[in-house]
Design a protein around this motif. Structure first.
Motif, PDB file in Angstrom:
ATOM      1  N   ALA A   5      -2.499 -14.658  24.277  1.00  0.00           N
ATOM      2  CA  ALA A   5      -2.863 -13.266  23.768  1.00  0.00           C
ATOM      3  C   ALA A   5      -3.678 -12.764  24.714  1.00  0.00           C
ATOM      4  CB  ALA A   5      -3.411 -13.425  22.261  1.00  0.00           C
ATOM      5  N   ASN A   6      -4.409 -13.301  25.712  1.00  0.00           N
ATOM      6  CA  ASN A   6      -5.568 -12.854  26.547  1.00  0.00           C
ATOM      7  C   ASN A   6      -4.824 -13.023  27.863  1.00  0.00           C
ATOM      8  OD1 ASN A   6      -7.415 -12.624  24.703  1.00  0.00           O
ATOM      9  ND2 ASN A   6      -8.233 -14.657  24.795  1.00  0.00           N
ATOM     10  N   ARG A  47      -5.302  -5.496  44.379  1.00  0.00           N
ATOM     11  CA  ARG A  47      -5.960  -6.412  43.527  1.00  0.00           C
ATOM     12  C   ARG A  47      -5.782  -5.527  41.974  1.00  0.00           C
ATOM     13  NH1 ARG A  47     -10.076  -9.710  46.040  1.00  0.00           N
ATOM     14  NH2 ARG A  47     -11.393  -9.159  44.116  1.00  0.00           N
ATOM     15  N   ALA A  48      -5.481  -6.347  41.137  1.00  0.00           N
ATOM     16  CA  ALA A  48      -5.241  -6.042  39.805  1.00  0.00           C
ATOM     17  C   ALA A  48      -5.950  -7.144  38.934  1.00  0.00           C
ATOM     18  CB  ALA A  48      -3.922  -5.966  39.338  1.00  0.00           C
ATOM     19  N   THR A  49      -7.023  -6.540  37.913  1.00  0.00           N
ATOM     20  CA  THR A  49      -7.580  -7.220  37.065  1.00  0.00           C
ATOM     21  C   THR A  49      -7.694  -6.900  35.713  1.00  0.00           C
ATOM     22  OG1 THR A  49      -9.600  -7.567  38.702  1.00  0.00           O
ATOM     23  CG2 THR A  49     -10.214  -8.105  36.388  1.00  0.00           C
ATOM     24  N   PRO A  50      -6.929  -7.550  34.857  1.00  0.00           N
ATOM     25  CA  PRO A  50      -6.904  -7.116  33.432  1.00  0.00           C
ATOM     26  C   PRO A  50      -8.112  -6.799  32.835  1.00  0.00           C
ATOM     27  CG  PRO A  50      -5.492  -8.862  33.749  1.00  0.00           C
ATOM     28  CD  PRO A  50      -6.294  -8.833  34.763  1.00  0.00           C
ATOM     29  N   LEU A  51      -8.378  -5.739  32.083  1.00  0.00           N
ATOM     30  CA  LEU A  51      -9.670  -5.703  31.527  1.00  0.00           C
ATOM     31  C   LEU A  51      -9.438  -5.666  29.803  1.00  0.00           C
ATOM     32  CD1 LEU A  51     -10.685  -2.555  33.373  1.00  0.00           C
ATOM     33  CD2 LEU A  51     -11.324  -4.881  33.648  1.00  0.00           C
ATOM     34  N   PRO A  52     -10.355  -6.087  28.882  1.00  0.00           N
ATOM     35  CA  PRO A  52     -10.036  -5.855  27.689  1.00  0.00           C
ATOM     36  C   PRO A  52      -9.635  -4.742  27.241  1.00  0.00           C
ATOM     37  CG  PRO A  52     -12.522  -6.677  28.187  1.00  0.00           C
ATOM     38  CD  PRO A  52     -11.734  -5.977  29.248  1.00  0.00           C
ATOM     39  N   LEU A  69      -1.992 -13.396  34.554  1.00  0.00           N
ATOM     40  CA  LEU A  69      -3.790 -13.004  34.879  1.00  0.00           C
ATOM     41  C   LEU A  69      -4.296 -13.082  33.502  1.00  0.00           C
ATOM     42  CD1 LEU A  69      -3.762 -10.365  37.529  1.00  0.00           C
ATOM     43  CD2 LEU A  69      -3.927 -12.825  37.795  1.00  0.00           C
ATOM     44  N   ALA A  70      -5.427 -13.933  33.173  1.00  0.00           N
ATOM     45  CA  ALA A  70      -6.394 -13.813  32.095  1.00  0.00           C
ATOM     46  C   ALA A  70      -7.053 -12.598  32.294  1.00  0.00           C
ATOM     47  CB  ALA A  70      -7.036 -14.926  31.906  1.00  0.00           C
TER      48      ALA A  70
END
Length: 154
Positions: free
Chosen positions: A32-33, A98-103, A81-82
């Motif tokens: 889920a994350n 660069r990609a960063t998943p956020l809440p 990615l988490a």
């Protein structure tokens, strides 16, 4: 005088199944994350009139959003990615993203995106989309056209 407790009834399969569902819902899973980020790099130009068959499902979207006659998929990469983890995607022309998943809430995905060419930052933004959705980013010049990035997340 105290009344005796009624005899215990056996737990039926329906109750056991409901209890299992409640337990699964209460425990956050790693899946889920996790966010599967897919990045496609498309070369768009006015050299010729061909459209890569790999772009068939988004052909109309490309033609309605961008004014080019030729579209060719150059590369496509996918990473899981988490939330909070940054993944780097190499792009044509010595560029990277660069990609960063956020809440995010519910069925939504938020990605912090940074596109660079060497040490020079070309774009820094945050995009939001539904899981399974996509965003098209008309990007930097490439050869005699431009790069268009197809960013999707599940």
């Amino acid at each position: 005088m105290a009344r005796p407790n009624p005899p215990a009834r056996p737990v039926g399969p329906e109750f056991a199944f409901l209890l299992l569902l409640l337990l699964l819902a209460a425990v956050p899973s790693e899946a889920a994350n996790a966010v599967s980020v897919d990045v496609g790099a498309v070369y768009a130009s006015n050299e010729g009139t061909s459209i890569d068959p790999a772009l068939g499902t988004i052909r109309g979207k490309l033609q309605s959003m961008f004014n080019y006659t030729s579209y060719r998929m150059l590369d496509r990469k996918r990473r899981s990615l988490a939330v909070g983890e940054t993944g780097e995607f190499e792009l044509p022309g010595r560029r990277s993203m660069r990609a960063t998943p956020l809440p995010a809430q519910g069925n939504k995905v938020r990605l912090s995106i940074q596109i660079s060419e060497g040490q020079r930052k070309l774009l820094t933004t945050t995009i939001g989309l539904s899981r399974g959705g996509m965003v098209l980013v008309g990007g930097p010049t490439h050869q005699s056209g431009v790069l268009i990035l197809i960013i999707s997340a599940e």
